[in-house]
Scaffold this motif. Structure first.
Motif, PDB file in Angstrom:
ATOM      1  N   UNK A 154       0.841  -1.209   0.000  1.00  0.00           N
ATOM      2  CA  UNK A 154       0.000   0.000   0.000  1.00  0.00           C
ATOM      3  C   UNK A 154       0.876   1.260   0.000  1.00  0.00           C
ATOM      4  N   UNK A 155       1.934   1.248   0.802  1.00  0.00           N
ATOM      5  CA  UNK A 155       2.835   2.405   0.862  1.00  0.00           C
ATOM      6  C   UNK A 155       3.534   2.620  -0.478  1.00  0.00           C
ATOM      7  N   UNK A 156       3.982   1.550  -1.114  1.00  0.00           N
ATOM      8  CA  UNK A 156       4.666   1.680  -2.405  1.00  0.00           C
ATOM      9  C   UNK A 156       3.708   2.171  -3.496  1.00  0.00           C
ATOM     10  N   UNK A 157       2.461   1.723  -3.453  1.00  0.00           N
ATOM     11  CA  UNK A 157       1.459   2.198  -4.413  1.00  0.00           C
ATOM     12  C   UNK A 157       1.257   3.705  -4.246  1.00  0.00           C
ATOM     13  N   UNK A 158       1.098   4.153  -3.022  1.00  0.00           N
ATOM     14  CA  UNK A 158       0.905   5.571  -2.738  1.00  0.00           C
ATOM     15  C   UNK A 158       2.122   6.393  -3.154  1.00  0.00           C
TER      16      UNK A 158
ATOM     17  N   UNK B 104      -5.728  -3.461  -0.945  1.00  0.00           N
ATOM     18  CA  UNK B 104      -4.772  -2.562  -1.596  1.00  0.00           C
ATOM     19  C   UNK B 104      -5.398  -1.214  -1.914  1.00  0.00           C
ATOM     20  N   UNK B 105      -6.522  -1.225  -2.626  1.00  0.00           N
ATOM     21  CA  UNK B 105      -7.111   0.023  -3.091  1.00  0.00           C
ATOM     22  C   UNK B 105      -7.995   0.630  -2.017  1.00  0.00           C
ATOM     23  N   UNK B 106      -7.903   1.934  -1.843  1.00  0.00           N
ATOM     24  CA  UNK B 106      -8.734   2.584  -0.822  1.00  0.00           C
ATOM     25  C   UNK B 106     -10.185   2.701  -1.266  1.00  0.00           C
ATOM     26  N   UNK B 107     -11.077   2.565  -0.312  1.00  0.00           N
ATOM     27  CA  UNK B 107     -12.495   2.834  -0.531  1.00  0.00           C
ATOM     28  C   UNK B 107     -12.839   4.070   0.290  1.00  0.00           C
TER      29      UNK B 107
ATOM     30  N   UNK C 269      -5.747   3.812   5.355  1.00  0.00           N
ATOM     31  CA  UNK C 269      -5.331   4.005   6.739  1.00  0.00           C
ATOM     32  C   UNK C 269      -4.660   2.778   7.339  1.00  0.00           C
ATOM     33  N   UNK C 270      -4.694   1.645   6.662  1.00  0.00           N
ATOM     34  CA  UNK C 270      -4.005   0.483   7.174  1.00  0.00           C
ATOM     35  C   UNK C 270      -4.938  -0.634   7.566  1.00  0.00           C
TER      36      UNK C 270
END
Length: 192
Positions: A132-136, A156-159, A165-166
């Motif tokens: 998630x951090x690398x995607x961001x 992985x993808x935020x909703x 937020x983790x």
């Protein structure tokens, strides 16, 4: 000490000793399993020039002797942690992250640079946290989407609720759904 406090202390120590002198900011790190002795971490950091680095940091304990005072002839030993970057890559060179199998609780994943580097996180939640951090970081600093394969996209993808937020937010979302199901199961439906 709780795991969160220990993680924060470890982050501060690595930032102070390893990343700040290199004019970098440690964004995310996870502990990984490596065949060599000592603790190992996969870290993502951002330099002042906005370049994102991914590195393997090795932490080894070293025994040092310190003099208690100038007048004292006694010496005391102290265990110190020694951090060093063992492998370094640029996020721009990362072409693919392969989670291997999204349906299996597997903490191993593959980072595709010029060569493929297998990484085994200490847990699946750690694996998803670094991805998630690398995607961001890729979207923010490289202006490109990171190529991912074999991941459960819900983590992985935020909703709207999750918003990157983790794992606590994901767990909260699961609990919310479970409570809704429980409430629905307790409702009586009239049979007319």
């Amino acid at each position: 000490m709780t795991l969160t406090v220990m993680s924060s202390l470890l982050r501060e120590e690595m930032q102070r000793v390893l990343f700040r002198p290199a004019k970098q900011r440690l964004v995310e790190f996870i502990e990984i399993e490596e065949p060599s002795h000592g603790r190992h971490f996969l870290c993502a950091s951002v330099a002042k020039n906005k370049e994102v680095q991914i590195c393997i940091v090795q932490c080894q304990m070293s025994l040092s002797l310190k003099t208690a005072s100038k007048r004292s002839y006694t010496k005391r030993s102290s265990i110190q942690e020694c951090y060093q970057k063992a492998e370094i890559w640029s996020l721009k060179d990362l072409t693919l992250i392969d989670g291997r199998d999204p349906d299996v609780d597997d903490p191993c994943f593959l980072l595709h640079f010029d060569q493929v580097r297998a990484v085994t996180a200490i847990s699946c939640s750690a694996k998803y946290a670094i991805v998630r951090a690398l995607v961001t970081l890729s979207e923010r600093y490289c202006q490109r989407s990171l190529n991912l394969r074999n991941f459960d996209w819900a983590y992985i993808t935020p909703t709207a609720f999750y918003s990157n937020k983790g794992d606590c937010a994901v767990l909260s979302q699961i609990c919310f759904y479970a409570v809704n199901l429980l409430c629905l199961s307790m409702c009586h439906v009239p049979l007319d």
